[in-house]
Design an enzyme around this catalytic site. Structure first.
Site, PDB file in Angstrom:
ATOM      1  N   ALA A 115      19.062  -1.053 -12.402  1.00  0.00           N
ATOM      2  CA  ALA A 115      18.312  -0.280 -11.418  1.00  0.00           C
ATOM      3  C   ALA A 115      17.736  -1.273 -10.412  1.00  0.00           C
ATOM      4  CB  ALA A 115      17.198   0.499 -12.109  1.00  0.00           C
ATOM      5  N   GLY A 162      20.228  -0.741 -16.053  1.00  0.00           N
ATOM      6  CA  GLY A 162      20.838   0.532 -15.665  1.00  0.00           C
ATOM      7  C   GLY A 162      22.355   0.490 -15.603  1.00  0.00           C
ATOM      8  N   GLU A 196      23.434   0.922 -19.137  1.00  0.00           N
ATOM      9  CA  GLU A 196      23.146   2.339 -19.434  1.00  0.00           C
ATOM     10  C   GLU A 196      24.176   3.262 -18.782  1.00  0.00           C
ATOM     11  OE1 GLU A 196      19.141   1.702 -17.947  1.00  0.00           O
ATOM     12  OE2 GLU A 196      18.319   2.298 -19.884  1.00  0.00           O
ATOM     13  N   GLU A 239      15.255  -5.456 -19.663  1.00  0.00           N
ATOM     14  CA  GLU A 239      14.024  -4.859 -19.108  1.00  0.00           C
ATOM     15  C   GLU A 239      12.731  -5.440 -19.664  1.00  0.00           C
ATOM     16  OE1 GLU A 239      16.719  -3.137 -19.996  1.00  0.00           O
ATOM     17  OE2 GLU A 239      17.187  -1.642 -18.476  1.00  0.00           O
TER      18      GLU A 239
HETATM   19  N1  CAA Z   1      17.973  -4.923  -8.322  1.00  0.00           N
HETATM   20  C1  CAA Z   1      17.898  -5.290  -7.023  1.00  0.00           C
HETATM   21  N2  CAA Z   1      18.634  -6.287  -6.489  1.00  0.00           N
HETATM   22  C2  CAA Z   1      19.475  -6.937  -7.320  1.00  0.00           C
HETATM   23  C3  CAA Z   1      19.602  -6.609  -8.683  1.00  0.00           C
HETATM   24  C4  CAA Z   1      18.796  -5.535  -9.182  1.00  0.00           C
HETATM   25  N3  CAA Z   1      18.874  -5.114 -10.460  1.00  0.00           N
HETATM   26  N4  CAA Z   1      20.500  -7.435  -9.251  1.00  0.00           N
HETATM   27  C5  CAA Z   1      20.926  -8.255  -8.274  1.00  0.00           C
HETATM   28  N5  CAA Z   1      20.325  -7.954  -7.105  1.00  0.00           N
HETATM   29  C6  CAA Z   1      20.507  -8.595  -5.795  1.00  0.00           C
HETATM   30  C7  CAA Z   1      19.779  -9.940  -5.743  1.00  0.00           C
HETATM   31  O1  CAA Z   1      18.398  -9.745  -5.422  1.00  0.00           O
HETATM   32  C8  CAA Z   1      20.538 -10.653  -4.642  1.00  0.00           C
HETATM   33  O2  CAA Z   1      20.109 -10.154  -3.403  1.00  0.00           O
HETATM   34  P1  CAA Z   1      19.879 -11.177  -2.157  1.00  0.00           P
HETATM   35  O3  CAA Z   1      21.232 -11.788  -1.916  1.00  0.00           O
HETATM   36  O4  CAA Z   1      19.418 -10.286  -1.070  1.00  0.00           O
HETATM   37  O5  CAA Z   1      18.880 -12.160  -2.626  1.00  0.00           O
HETATM   38  C9  CAA Z   1      21.967 -10.153  -4.849  1.00  0.00           C
HETATM   39  O6  CAA Z   1      21.862  -8.950  -5.623  1.00  0.00           O
HETATM   40  C10 CAA Z   1      22.832 -11.127  -5.632  1.00  0.00           C
HETATM   41  O7  CAA Z   1      22.149 -11.430  -6.828  1.00  0.00           O
HETATM   42  P2  CAA Z   1      21.865 -12.928  -7.330  1.00  0.00           P
HETATM   43  O8  CAA Z   1      21.733 -13.853  -6.167  1.00  0.00           O
HETATM   44  O9  CAA Z   1      20.737 -12.867  -8.292  1.00  0.00           O
HETATM   45  O10 CAA Z   1      23.241 -13.230  -8.077  1.00  0.00           O
HETATM   46  P3  CAA Z   1      23.463 -14.249  -9.279  1.00  0.00           P
HETATM   47  O11 CAA Z   1      24.940 -14.349  -9.457  1.00  0.00           O
HETATM   48  O12 CAA Z   1      22.700 -15.498  -9.080  1.00  0.00           O
HETATM   49  O13 CAA Z   1      22.847 -13.525 -10.570  1.00  0.00           O
HETATM   50  C11 CAA Z   1      22.462 -11.671 -12.042  1.00  0.00           C
HETATM   51  C12 CAA Z   1      23.425 -12.354 -11.065  1.00  0.00           C
HETATM   52  C13 CAA Z   1      22.305 -12.549 -13.305  1.00  0.00           C
HETATM   53  C14 CAA Z   1      23.060 -10.330 -12.430  1.00  0.00           C
HETATM   54  C15 CAA Z   1      21.082 -11.493 -11.374  1.00  0.00           C
HETATM   55  O14 CAA Z   1      21.277 -10.880 -10.103  1.00  0.00           O
HETATM   56  C16 CAA Z   1      20.132 -10.644 -12.142  1.00  0.00           C
HETATM   57  O15 CAA Z   1      19.563 -11.092 -13.126  1.00  0.00           O
HETATM   58  N6  CAA Z   1      19.920  -9.376 -11.720  1.00  0.00           N
HETATM   59  C17 CAA Z   1      18.965  -8.481 -12.301  1.00  0.00           C
HETATM   60  C18 CAA Z   1      19.470  -7.937 -13.630  1.00  0.00           C
HETATM   61  C19 CAA Z   1      18.421  -7.047 -14.270  1.00  0.00           C
HETATM   62  O16 CAA Z   1      17.357  -7.489 -14.639  1.00  0.00           O
HETATM   63  N7  CAA Z   1      18.750  -5.747 -14.412  1.00  0.00           N
HETATM   64  C20 CAA Z   1      17.875  -4.777 -15.003  1.00  0.00           C
HETATM   65  C21 CAA Z   1      17.084  -4.092 -13.933  1.00  0.00           C
HETATM   66  S1  CAA Z   1      15.813  -3.066 -14.622  1.00  0.00           S
HETATM   67  C22 CAA Z   1      16.595  -1.617 -15.022  1.00  0.00           C
HETATM   68  O17 CAA Z   1      17.805  -1.480 -14.896  1.00  0.00           O
HETATM   69  C23 CAA Z   1      15.700  -0.551 -15.525  1.00  0.00           C
HETATM   70  C24 CAA Z   1      16.368   0.665 -16.031  1.00  0.00           C
HETATM   71  O18 CAA Z   1      16.863   0.701 -17.128  1.00  0.00           O
HETATM   72  C25 CAA Z   1      16.356   1.882 -15.253  1.00  0.00           C
END
Ligand code: CAA
Length: 259
Positions: free
Chosen positions: A64, A109, A112, A132
């Site tokens: 998400a 998400g 999920e 999360e």
């Molecule tokens: N939300 C918003 N933006 C996200 C995102 C997310 N979940 N995942 C990645 N992005 C964005 C980054 O902010 C980045 O944007 P910018 O270029 O504008 O900075 C772009 O996507 C590329 O991401 P990274 O530069 O971080 O890419 P990476 O290859 O270095 O890392 C990754 C990849 C390990 C997947 C890392 O992006 C990451 O950890 N993402 C978040 C994963 C996460 O925590 N997901 C759970 C979210 S909470 C949730 O989902 C709750 C629920 O159950 C409803």
């Protein structure tokens, strides 16, 4: 719709979550488009199987949208959780089978989302996880419920409490995915499986999905009654008559007509 692309190839449709710059993270707009896509697929009687994947080289869906969630109040967060849950439940109960082709990160998400599909195939580059708790929240789009049902409470609790990601081979070992393919072979494999499902009697396939899904939520004595009713309903179809006649006449059945 710009955030979800829908491509139809006869009886198989491919929906692609399309926000690659944010690794296909699910914000409200993406959830709205996914919802509309599912309505369009459900309304199209020709489509027998849906394949769901993510755009770009790196991600299925990276979760998400953290930026959108970061400022939510308690009530807004509950509403956002409900929005995601409603769409994912629509996906899970879509009458036709859905195959997730997990082509990279499937986190939060994203994990999920693939768990709301019937079948999960993934590339050898896929990464799964529910990170999360590391962000100070619980999984919010069904992860606490579906992961435990899919891989058992013990491993689900380990993954969710620790927030540690797992790679494709571990996801396969745990039964979270059915098969792992080299990246370039994932979509062909998903389409091949989709075509083989689409060639079977569609009313029977849909009845199997309903029986399995509804039966899993019911005690066994009720679950087998669900199966009996759906089994019986197939005997009012032309496809059942053709399928059984073809067997008895030692010939290949005509293409099933969804009647
Ligand atoms: N939300 C918003 N933006 C996200 C995102 C997310 N979940 N995942 C990645 N992005 C964005 C980054 O902010 C980045 O944007 P910018 O270029 O504008 O900075 C772009 O996507 C590329 O991401 P990274 O530069 O971080 O890419 P990476 O290859 O270095 O890392 C990754 C990849 C390990 C997947 C890392 O992006 C990451 O950890 N993402 C978040 C994963 C996460 O925590 N997901 C759970 C979210 S909470 C949730 O989902 C709750 C629920 O159950 C409803």
């Amino acid at each position: 719709m710009t955030h979800v692309l829908l491509e139809k190839n006869g009886q198989v449709a491919i929906a692609t979550v399309n926000r690659p710059n944010a690794l296909n993270a699910l914000n409200s707009a993406v959830l709205d488009d996914l919802n509309e896509t599912l309505d369009a697929v459900a309304a199209d009687e020709e489509i027998r199987v849906l394949v769901l994947t993510g755009a770009g080289e790196k991600a299925f869906v990276a979760g998400a949208d953290i930026a959108e969630m970061s400022t939510l109040t308690k009530a807004e967060a509950e509403a956002f959780g409900k929005k995601g849950n409603d769409v994912f439940r629509k996906l899970e109960t879509l009458p036709i089978p859905v195959i997730a082709a997990v082509n990279g990160y499937a986190l939060g998400g994203g994990c999920e989302l693939c768990m709301a599909c019937d079948i999960r195939l993934c590339s050898d580059t896929a990464v799964f996880g529910q990170p999360e708790t590391g962000l100070g929240i619980t999984p919010g789009f069904g992860g606490t419920q579906r992961l435990a049902r899919l891989i058992g409470a013990g491993m689900a609790k380990q993954m969710i409490y620790s927030g540690k990601n797992i790679k494709a081979d571990e996801a396969y070992r745990l039964g979270l995915v059915n098969a792992v393919y080299p990246k370039e072979e994932l979509m062909p494999a998903a389409q091949k499986l989709a075509l083989s499902i689409a060639s079977n009697a569609p009313i029977a396939v849909r009845a199997c999905k309903q029986a399995i899904n509804e039966g899993l939520d019911a005690p066994m004595d009720e679950a087998i009654v669900i199966e009996e009713r759906l089994f019986g309903s197939c005997f009012e179809t032309e496809d059942q008559r053709e399928g059984m006649c073809a067997f008895l006449e030692k010939r290949k059945h005509e293409p099933y007509q969804n009647r």
